[in-house]
Design an enzyme around this catalytic site. Structure first.
Site, mmCIF file in Angstrom:
data_model
loop_
_atom_site.group_PDB
_atom_site.id
_atom_site.type_symbol
_atom_site.label_atom_id
_atom_site.label_comp_id
_atom_site.label_asym_id
_atom_site.label_seq_id
_atom_site.Cartn_x
_atom_site.Cartn_y
_atom_site.Cartn_z
ATOM 1 N N TYR A 1 0.861 -1.182 0.000
ATOM 2 C CA TYR A 1 0.000 0.000 0.000
ATOM 3 C C TYR A 1 0.895 1.228 0.000
ATOM 4 C CZ TYR A 1 -3.377 3.509 1.632
ATOM 5 O OH TYR A 1 -4.170 4.616 1.754
ATOM 6 N N ASP B 1 9.294 2.878 -0.184
ATOM 7 C CA ASP B 1 8.245 3.522 0.590
ATOM 8 C C ASP B 1 8.435 3.090 2.036
ATOM 9 O OD1 ASP B 1 6.014 4.345 1.913
ATOM 10 O OD2 ASP B 1 4.587 3.688 0.379
ATOM 11 N N LYS C 1 4.524 9.285 8.784
ATOM 12 C CA LYS C 1 4.272 8.713 10.115
ATOM 13 C C LYS C 1 5.291 9.162 11.196
ATOM 14 C CE LYS C 1 1.160 5.339 8.257
ATOM 15 N NZ LYS C 1 1.125 4.374 7.187
#
Ligand SMILES: *Cc1c(COP(=O)(O)O)cnc(C)c1O
Length: 447
Positions: free
Chosen positions: A164, A259, A287
């Site tokens: 994702y 990522d 994050k």
């Protein structure tokens, strides 16, 4: 119907611990939410569709624990989906955010905190010389994709099934996280012309990788990968896989994007890249570097990053990018991680929990795969090893749902989907780990 509660009360954080603070019921708030918000949520996994039942609402959080609007305390293994690596509401972060807020919420011009956070990121990541900030991982991925296309003059992007990368059109193909939870790995509304430019490969499949590069290597702008895929549960790259990926990209003139929105500064100072010893051309972060506030970052060599506007032809901009509260929170969080020598401690806590869960499942005769790296972990309900999305899809999601509710009943909140990673923080001490393992013994036995 009028709201059954008054917003002033919902937002109040004073009068901590008094009974009058907890006047709401999650079911009622959710019923109300369903009237005003699609699915009653701001992000799909929060709707608990994969496990059933109504989701709870949170009033506040501290350390390893959430407190629901009813005043119920839960040990939290979601932790905001990763950003809160010190624990919720860590005093060091809260105080710098308060101070930053008093100085102005956002300026739309430069402020020194951006420079400070960029400098810390450059020092931590090998091969990174410059950083561009934005407001989410999704935005950072969108910019990274545009950057590799701009840099190479090619259009094709390669991704891996189950990974994702946020909700950018080009990558909502065979996606993980909420897409898997809902059993719809592709999104409506993504034009076919966009989707055809994305090629999807199975993770850990060297043969498929070599095959695709042999076929269209010269058309590939970039390959994007979660070096430790953690949006379809959690599985690890097999020996040599990331190395081969890097080598094929180099040979064919494609750029490699890691990522590390989830793994950056979580698995190690230098993320998964440091652990597996493979350097990408571009890192995407989010994050942890925002300390719990909205953030994303694209990071790479000066040669690549200078292709971004205003120096180069690849456009990116953001009204709130480089926000002073965000950068203050990020710098404070990264400093605290250094001071506490966090990564070793987090890894010990992670392996203690994983060991305990394995033993509890074994004793109950339940077949699971507990996969863990550092402070990330997943309990797959299957007898077979999980190396990629197809393995993960063989899990017993119905048994997972029963496990989830059993744990929740005992005050332990794990991700409400088989296909999400658990997160731990420095606030998850022996007491929390023990309590979690104890609860899991009971729940495994009840399955
Ligand atoms: C969370 C996540 C994103 C998306 O970040 P948002 O801030 O939710 O947009 C992208 N990639 C990975 C690997 C993630 O875990």
């Amino acid at each position: 119907m009028v709201l059954g509660f008054d917003m002033a009360n919902v937002l109040s954080v004073t009068d901590v611990g008094s009974d009058s603070e907890f006047t709401l019921r999650s079911e009622e708030v959710f019923e109300e939410a369903l009237r005003w918000m699609p699915g009653g949520v701001s992000s799909p996994v929060r709707a608990f569709r994969a496990v059933g039942g109504a989701p709870f609402f949170v009033k506040k959080a501290r350390g390893a624990r959430l407190v629901t609007v009813e005043g119920r305390e839960l040990i939290d293994y979601v932790c905001g989906w990763g950003p809160h690596i010190l624990g919720h509401a860590d005093a060091r972060i809260v105080s710098v955010v308060q101070k930053a807020a008093e100085g102005g919420l956002s300026f739309g011009v430069n402020q020194p905190g951006e420079v400070e956070l960029a400098r810390r990121i450059v020092k931590a990541l090998r091969c990174v010389e410059k950083v561009r900030f934005c407001n989410s991982g999704t935005e950072a991925v969108a910019t990274a994709i545009r950057l590799v296309r701009g840099a190479t003059g090619r259009d094709v992007i390669v991704k891996f099934a189950g990974c994702y990368h946020g909700h950018v059109d080009a990558l909502l193909v065979s996606g993980g996280s909420g897409q898997l939870t809902l059993g719809r790995p592709d999104s409506a509304g993504v034009p076919g012309q966009v989707a055809v430019l994305t090629r999807v490969l199975p993770f850990n499949d060297m043969q498929a990788l070599r095959g695709l590069f042999a076929e269209i290597g010269g058309e590939i702008a970039g390959v994007i990968v979660e070096p430790v895929p953690a949006n379809a549960g959690l599985y690890l790259p097999q020996a040599g896989f990331l190395e081969s990926l890097k080598e094929l990209c180099l040979r064919h003139g494609a750029l490699l994007i890691f990522d590390e929105v989830m793994t950056g500064f979580r698995l190690a100072r230098g993320g998964a890249s440091e652990i597996f010893g493979v350097q990408p051309d571009i890192f995407v972060l989010g994050k942890v570097i925002g300390g719990g506030l909205p953030v994303g970052a694209v990071c790479g060599s000066a040669r690549l990053m200078d292709l971004l506007a205003p120096d180069g032809p690849v456009y990116h901009a953001g009204t709130l990018a480089g926000n002073p509260m965000v950068t203050a929170a990020g710098v404070a969080q990264l400093d605290a991680l250094e001071q506490e020598e966090a990564w070793g401690r987090l890894a010990l806590a992670g392996s203690a929990l994983a060991e305990g869960l394995r033993a509890a499942a074994r004793a109950a005769g339940v077949q699971v795969q507990v996969q863990q790296v550092g402070s990330m972990l997943c309990v797959y309900f299957t007898a077979n090893p999980v190396r990629n999305l197809s393995d993960a899809m063989l899990c017993d999601t119905e048994m997972f749902a029963r496990f989830f509710h059993g744990m929740l009943k005992r005050g332990i909140y794990i991700p409400p989907s088989q296909f999400e990673s658990w997160f731990m923080t420095l606030a998850h001490g022996e007491e929390e780990v023990e309590e979690t393992i104890k609860a899991s013994r009971e729940v495994f036995c009840s399955l």
